[in-house]
Write a protein that holds these residues in place. Structure first.
Motif, short mmCIF file in Angstrom:
data_model
loop_
_atom_site.label_atom_id
_atom_site.label_comp_id
_atom_site.label_asym_id
_atom_site.label_seq_id
_atom_site.Cartn_x
_atom_site.Cartn_y
_atom_site.Cartn_z
N ILE A 102 -3.68 -11.34 -11.43
CA ILE A 102 -4.60 -10.20 -11.58
C ILE A 102 -5.42 -10.35 -12.85
O ILE A 102 -6.64 -10.13 -12.83
N LYS A 103 -4.79 -10.74 -13.94
CA LYS A 103 -5.52 -10.94 -15.19
C LYS A 103 -6.60 -12.00 -15.03
O LYS A 103 -7.72 -11.84 -15.52
N ALA A 104 -6.29 -13.08 -14.31
CA ALA A 104 -7.25 -14.16 -14.12
C ALA A 104 -8.40 -13.74 -13.21
O ALA A 104 -9.56 -14.03 -13.49
N VAL A 105 -8.10 -13.06 -12.11
CA VAL A 105 -9.13 -12.67 -11.15
C VAL A 105 -10.13 -11.70 -11.77
O VAL A 105 -11.34 -11.84 -11.60
N PHE A 106 -9.63 -10.70 -12.49
CA PHE A 106 -10.51 -9.66 -13.02
C PHE A 106 -10.87 -9.85 -14.49
O PHE A 106 -11.59 -9.02 -15.05
N LEU A 147 -0.56 1.54 11.85
CA LEU A 147 -0.96 0.46 10.94
C LEU A 147 -0.28 -0.85 11.35
O LEU A 147 0.92 -0.86 11.61
N PRO A 148 -1.03 -1.93 11.40
CA PRO A 148 -0.42 -3.23 11.72
C PRO A 148 0.65 -3.66 10.72
O PRO A 148 1.60 -4.34 11.08
N LEU A 149 0.49 -3.28 9.45
CA LEU A 149 1.47 -3.58 8.41
C LEU A 149 1.97 -2.28 7.82
O LEU A 149 1.19 -1.36 7.59
N LYS A 150 3.25 -2.21 7.54
CA LYS A 150 3.80 -1.04 6.88
C LYS A 150 3.40 -1.06 5.41
O LYS A 150 3.64 -2.04 4.71
N ILE A 151 2.77 0.01 4.98
CA ILE A 151 2.35 0.14 3.58
C ILE A 151 3.28 1.14 2.91
O ILE A 151 3.49 2.24 3.41
N ASP A 152 3.85 0.73 1.76
CA ASP A 152 4.69 1.65 1.00
C ASP A 152 4.53 1.37 -0.49
O ASP A 152 3.70 0.55 -0.88
N GLU A 153 5.35 2.05 -1.28
CA GLU A 153 5.22 1.95 -2.74
C GLU A 153 5.62 0.60 -3.30
O GLU A 153 5.47 0.35 -4.49
N THR A 154 6.09 -0.32 -2.45
CA THR A 154 6.53 -1.63 -2.93
C THR A 154 5.57 -2.77 -2.62
O THR A 154 5.77 -3.89 -3.09
N ASN A 155 4.51 -2.49 -1.83
CA ASN A 155 3.70 -3.64 -1.42
C ASN A 155 2.19 -3.50 -1.54
O ASN A 155 1.48 -4.49 -1.40
N PHE A 156 1.66 -2.32 -1.77
CA PHE A 156 0.21 -2.17 -1.87
C PHE A 156 -0.13 -1.31 -3.08
O PHE A 156 0.39 -0.21 -3.22
N PHE A 157 -1.00 -1.85 -3.97
CA PHE A 157 -1.24 -1.22 -5.26
C PHE A 157 -2.73 -1.19 -5.61
O PHE A 157 -3.49 -2.10 -5.27
N LYS A 158 -3.09 -0.14 -6.32
CA LYS A 158 -4.42 0.00 -6.89
C LYS A 158 -4.37 -0.55 -8.31
O LYS A 158 -3.40 -0.29 -9.04
N PHE A 161 -11.58 1.13 -12.45
CA PHE A 161 -10.90 0.70 -11.22
C PHE A 161 -11.40 -0.69 -10.87
O PHE A 161 -12.60 -0.94 -10.84
N PHE A 162 -10.48 -1.63 -10.62
CA PHE A 162 -10.87 -3.01 -10.34
C PHE A 162 -10.66 -3.43 -8.89
O PHE A 162 -11.41 -4.23 -8.36
N GLY A 163 -9.62 -2.94 -8.25
CA GLY A 163 -9.37 -3.35 -6.87
C GLY A 163 -7.94 -3.03 -6.46
O GLY A 163 -7.33 -2.09 -6.97
N TYR A 164 -7.43 -3.87 -5.55
CA TYR A 164 -6.10 -3.66 -4.99
C TYR A 164 -5.37 -5.00 -4.89
O TYR A 164 -6.01 -6.05 -4.87
N TYR A 165 -4.06 -4.91 -4.77
CA TYR A 165 -3.33 -6.10 -4.38
C TYR A 165 -2.22 -5.73 -3.40
O TYR A 165 -1.71 -4.62 -3.41
N TYR A 166 -1.93 -6.69 -2.55
CA TYR A 166 -0.90 -6.54 -1.53
C TYR A 166 0.12 -7.65 -1.73
O TYR A 166 -0.25 -8.82 -1.87
N LEU A 167 1.38 -7.28 -1.75
CA LEU A 167 2.48 -8.24 -1.86
C LEU A 167 3.13 -8.31 -0.49
O LEU A 167 3.67 -7.32 0.01
N GLY A 168 3.02 -9.47 0.15
CA GLY A 168 3.51 -9.60 1.51
C GLY A 168 4.48 -10.74 1.72
O GLY A 168 4.74 -11.54 0.82
N LYS A 169 4.97 -10.80 2.94
CA LYS A 169 5.87 -11.87 3.38
C LYS A 169 5.33 -12.44 4.68
O LYS A 169 4.83 -11.70 5.52
N ALA A 170 5.42 -13.73 4.80
CA ALA A 170 5.07 -14.41 6.05
C ALA A 170 6.23 -15.34 6.38
O ALA A 170 7.05 -15.67 5.51
N TYR A 171 6.31 -15.74 7.61
CA TYR A 171 7.44 -16.54 8.06
C TYR A 171 7.06 -18.00 8.21
O TYR A 171 6.04 -18.33 8.80
N GLY A 172 7.89 -18.87 7.66
CA GLY A 172 7.74 -20.31 7.85
C GLY A 172 8.62 -20.74 9.02
O GLY A 172 8.92 -19.94 9.90
N LYS A 173 9.05 -21.97 9.00
CA LYS A 173 9.89 -22.47 10.10
C LYS A 173 11.25 -21.79 10.14
O LYS A 173 11.75 -21.45 11.22
#
Length: 176
Positions: free
Chosen positions: A32-36, A57-68, A75-87
């Motif tokens: 975040i520091k680098a981007v903004f 919503l296609p993704l569940k949004i809660d207090e642990t994964n989506f932030f202003k 105000f600069f933007g948002y970030y989302y912390l997610g998980k994706a599945y590998g093999k």
């Protein structure tokens, strides 16, 4: 003796989660520091209290994964912390949006498998930069395939698509 070993193992497991969490938090701050180009900022969780909206919503949004992201009065933007599945296991990633909800950065934070780690390459992840909430990406058309990381790359593309759709819905409902 068995109790002592069990307690030691439990302690190691718990402290390893704390270390990973701490490490992930530091990586998020760095990105975040680098981007903004900001040194100090605050993260305010986005909480969706409307259960009906949460169900569509296609993704569940809660207090642990989506932030202003704010810095002082700006105000600069948002970030989302997610998980994706590998093999065989999940991997953690972050997507940073600017205030216009355009993807500014995507980064794999923790990749837990021996194969497929190429999805974490800066070169491959750059394909997502500039994507907007109106777009839906197609693997092997908009997003290049990766030999040896097919499952992870498809999964990442699918998760980004779900995120874009979710962000679009939240924006249309004036929640972000």
């Amino acid at each position: 003796m068995k109790k002592t070993i069990l307690i030691a193992i439990l302690f190691l497991v718990v402290t390893s989660f704390i270390t990973i969490s701490d490490r992930v938090h530091k990586l998020i701050q760095k990105e975040i520091k680098a981007v903004f180009s900001i040194e100090n900022f605050t993260s305010e969780p986005i909480i969706i209290s409307n259960n009906k909206l949460n169900k569509i919503l296609p993704l569940k949004i809660d207090e642990t994964n989506f932030f202003k992201i704010n810095s002082e009065a700006n105000f600069f933007g948002y970030y989302y912390l997610g998980k994706a599945y590998g093999k065989a296991d999940y991997f953690d990633f972050i997507v940073i949006f600017n205030k216009n909800l355009i993807v500014s950065k995507v980064k794999i934070l923790v990749y837990r498998e021996d194969h497929g780690g190429e999805v974490g390459s800066k070169r491959w992840l750059k394909q997502f930069i500039g994507v907007t909430k109106e777009q839906q990406l197609k693997y092997q058309k908009d997003i290049a395939a990766i030999s040896g990381a097919t499952i992870s790359a498809k999964s990442m593309t699918n998760e980004i698509n779900k995120l874009l759709k979710t962000v679009g819905i939240l924006n249309n409902k004036h929640l972000i």
